[in-house]
Design a protein around this motif. Sequence first.
Motif, PDB file in Angstrom:
ATOM      1  N   ALA A 161       0.833  -1.206   0.000  1.00  0.00           N
ATOM      2  CA  ALA A 161       0.000   0.000   0.000  1.00  0.00           C
ATOM      3  C   ALA A 161       0.871   1.261   0.000  1.00  0.00           C
ATOM      4  O   ALA A 161       0.588   2.228  -0.714  1.00  0.00           O
ATOM      5  CB  ALA A 161      -0.933  -0.009   1.213  1.00  0.00           C
ATOM      6  N   LEU A 162       1.929   1.248   0.803  1.00  0.00           N
ATOM      7  CA  LEU A 162       2.867   2.379   0.801  1.00  0.00           C
ATOM      8  C   LEU A 162       3.550   2.514  -0.559  1.00  0.00           C
ATOM      9  O   LEU A 162       3.778   3.628  -1.047  1.00  0.00           O
ATOM     10  CB  LEU A 162       3.912   2.193   1.894  1.00  0.00           C
ATOM     11  N   ASN A 163       3.862   1.385  -1.154  1.00  0.00           N
ATOM     12  CA  ASN A 163       4.486   1.386  -2.479  1.00  0.00           C
ATOM     13  C   ASN A 163       3.586   2.083  -3.499  1.00  0.00           C
ATOM     14  O   ASN A 163       4.040   2.899  -4.315  1.00  0.00           O
ATOM     15  CB  ASN A 163       4.758  -0.055  -2.916  1.00  0.00           C
ATOM     16  N   ILE A 164       2.297   1.784  -3.449  1.00  0.00           N
ATOM     17  CA  ILE A 164       1.342   2.403  -4.368  1.00  0.00           C
ATOM     18  C   ILE A 164       1.234   3.903  -4.093  1.00  0.00           C
ATOM     19  O   ILE A 164       1.186   4.719  -5.020  1.00  0.00           O
ATOM     20  CB  ILE A 164      -0.030   1.718  -4.244  1.00  0.00           C
ATOM     21  N   LEU A 165       1.208   4.284  -2.801  1.00  0.00           N
ATOM     22  CA  LEU A 165       1.184   5.708  -2.453  1.00  0.00           C
ATOM     23  C   LEU A 165       2.431   6.407  -2.990  1.00  0.00           C
ATOM     24  O   LEU A 165       2.350   7.527  -3.519  1.00  0.00           O
ATOM     25  CB  LEU A 165       1.095   5.871  -0.936  1.00  0.00           C
TER      26      LEU A 165
END
Length: 318
Positions: free
Chosen positions: A80-84
């Motif tokens: 999820a952080l990667n996508i952000l």
Amino acid sequence: MPVNETLAQYSDWSYASAVVIYVLAMAFYLVEQALTKTKRQAARELATVGGGSETADGAPTTLVVQRSPRADRIGRMGMALNILGVLLHATAVLTRGLATGRVPWGNMYEYGSAVCLVAVVGWLFLAKKFDLRRLSVFVLLPIVLLLFLGGTVLYTPAAPVQPALQSYWLAIHVTAVSIASGLLLLPGVASVMYLFRAAYEKDGKFAGFAVRLPSADKLDRLAYRVTIVGFPLFTFAVIAGAIWAESAWGRFWGWDPKETCAFVAWVIYAVYLHARATAGWRGNRAAVINILGFAAMVFNLFFINLVTSGLHSYAGVA
């Protein structure tokens, strides 16, 4: 066209924020790796996986991976952080283009940012499609290093490009190079991981680390398939660059340092594809060739302009 300083500032903030988020994502991926345990389990046949041994009663065993619900949850948080981070990264690229009124890859800083964005977007697609999240930390590591280098050593304030770059070939040639280079970063990492996994499957080496990786066959196929996509794009980019060079400098090819390094990288990838299609050169040999191509691409992307001077030096673009 005057530069929109407000949008340029937003671009710089988004870039820095994306790098920080990528680092946080790496931290979550590392915690996932740390929480993923391995144990020996009785196996019917020892020969199926390298690194096997025998129990006290002589029964064959092999290492198996145990991912706890907690590890899986932390890994999903890392994704999820990667996508952000990708969203912030894309915002940085977009606002830089809007601020300058041109394609946002007119210098080394912008070009490196675009290449890394392509690499991360491509990786997120592959990780989702082929369940490869466990490799994400190894993919993000070189990307974060390149972004840090771009944001410090190679940073350039938003400004119009020089007259020599005010051509539609900037959008064609450099866009193709950016996409191809970003994609070709991925098989390089996959080939490095392949060597570890292959050594484990053959001799049981690097067991504590390599057992957590996808199978050697899966990594080999991943590297090959992505290279098949990236290599034609890279070929087109080299041809487009030669056409632009003839228009700008009156010759198609002049063995400029960046042209020469691009040609060397092209030859290495051509050799890799040939080797991968030849039974006797599959496996470790092909992986080493692909890693050499990866090293040549990274050197050409960033370092060739720092250590040499040539016709490309005024802009810092491929």
